[in-house]
Scaffold this active site. Structure first.
Site, PDB file in Angstrom:
ATOM      1  N   ALA A 169       0.815  -1.216   0.000  1.00 19.82           N
ATOM      2  CA  ALA A 169       0.000   0.000   0.000  1.00 19.82           C
ATOM      3  C   ALA A 169       0.850   1.267   0.000  1.00 19.82           C
ATOM      4  O   ALA A 169       0.438   2.291  -0.545  1.00 19.82           O
ATOM      5  CB  ALA A 169      -0.937  -0.003   1.201  1.00 19.82           C
ATOM      6  N   CYS A 180       3.989   1.347  12.177  1.00 22.32           N
ATOM      7  CA  CYS A 180       4.907   2.124  11.348  1.00 22.32           C
ATOM      8  C   CYS A 180       5.607   3.220  12.143  1.00 22.32           C
ATOM      9  O   CYS A 180       6.653   3.719  11.748  1.00 22.32           O
ATOM     10  CB  CYS A 180       4.159   2.741  10.176  1.00 22.32           C
ATOM     11  SG  CYS A 180       3.350   1.524   9.129  1.00 22.32           S
TER      12      CYS A 180
END
Length: 362
Positions: free
Chosen positions: A68, A306
């Site tokens: 993504a 992340c």
């Protein structure tokens, strides 16, 4: 180990592994080769493409990417004109928007309310003539809030712009609204393999390629595809489609049990406009690092994987009005298809007991 971090990644479905194995063990042809083994590999890729597309609106093409992050970078960097996005977007959107802003494109980052939902009137005002792209996440990766994507897409088109939907956390879990022009996906969020995602591009929409080279994927995304990864993604998408209602009922049931179990904890984000496989909670004065250290056999999160280890409070929690202290006392619990009721309840009890013990010790 009790795994409660489904927003970071999901367990690989046995069906996805089974689909991948032949292409890892004995069938190694390049799907872009013209010989018979290459054509067989290409057939697997095209079957996977159709399986992924079956969960998306009609009238577009699925282009495979490395994930993504690449899809979002491609959509933003490959479009033109000013960009409008939200303060709670994933770093792959916000950092890419900041990068194109440094190169001269105007970028507007809209605030959200305390519930995490954008104000549509404010969004409409930000979409001035000449706006090129509006980017919004369907389901937030940290707090599970669902944005009014269909309404945002309609406003975007009224302004003459393209609408990009980051559907990574929503694909296979909630319906994808009509009206999107670009949709970013990731296989490992739906029990598929890591290392593959996709960008869905509505028919008639043209964006500049991000990667140049061999002209694969119809000339819009160069690079040799992995039949194994494509097969795993396709199998996971097929399973998500087949089990859509069962999966949704399962997480809804677990969410109801979990919210009742965690009395005294405060929910971050909207209580109604949300995906119920995500539970983002805060407990006043909680030392999350200590909690995670004490419960090492329970995999849960302090926020986005992340951004873990950055030492910074979550930008999403700050965007909904939490103080640094409140953001740092929040945890994210993610569950789904393979989470058992008993294991979830046992883990929540241990988390709750450990958090309350911190308060007593203080």
């Amino acid at each position: 180990m009790t795994y409660l971090d489904y927003q970071a990644t999901t367990p690989l479905a046995p069906e996805a592994l089974a689909a991948m194995l032949p292409w890892l063990e004995s069938q190694h042809a390049n799907p872009h080769s013209a010989h018979a083994p290459g054509r067989a590999a290409k057939a697997v890729v095209e079957t996977a493409r159709a399986q992924v597309a079956a969960l998306l609106p009609q009238g577009g093409q699925v282009v495979f990417t490395s994930g993504a992050t690449e899809a979002l970078n491609w959509a933003i960097k490959g479009s033109f004109g000013p960009v409008v996005t939200l303060a709670t977007e994933h770093a792959a959107v916000l950092d890419t928007a900041a990068a194109v802003e440094r190169r001269g494109r105007a970028v507007t980052v809209l605030p959200v309310g305390s519930d995490g939902v954008v104000d549509l009137d404010r969004a409409r005002d930000a979409m001035t003539p000449g706006t090129g792209l509006v980017a919004a996440m369907l389901v937030n990766n940290e707090i599970g809030v669902i944005q009014p994507v269909a309404e945002l897409a309609a406003l975007t088109h009224a302004a003459g712009a393209l609408f990009l939907c980051d559907a990574v956390q929503g694909y296979g879990r909630v319906p994808i609204p009509e009206g999107c022009d670009l949709i970013a996906l990731s296989a490992h969020k739906i029990h598929g393999p890591k290392g593959i995602g996709a960008l869905w591009i509505r028919d008639g929409v043209a964006i500049e390629p991000l990667l140049h080279g061999g002209g694969q994927e119809g000339g819009v995304r160069s690079g040799t595809l992995s039949p194994a990864l494509c097969a795993g993604f396709g199998a996971a998408a097929r399973l998500a489609r087949e089990q859509f209602e069962a999966d949704r009922a399962h997480v809804t049931h677990l969410y109801a049990l979990a919210t009742a179990r965690m009395a005294g904890w405060m929910l971050n984000g909207s209580a109604t406009e949300r995906y119920r496989g995500n539970l983002n909670l805060r407990f006043p004065g909680l030392d999350v690092a200590r909690l995670m250290s004490e419960l090492r056999d329970i995999a849960f999160s302090a926020g986005s994987a992340c951004a873990s280890g950055s030492g910074r409070p979550s930008h999403v929690l700050r965007a909904i009005g939490l103080s640094d202290a409140e953001a740092r006392s929040s945890i994210r619990i993610g569950f789904g298809r393979y989470t058992g009721e008993e294991e979830l309840m046992a883990a929540l009890d241990r988390i709750d007991i450990a958090a309350r013990a911190q308060r007593i010790a203080a």
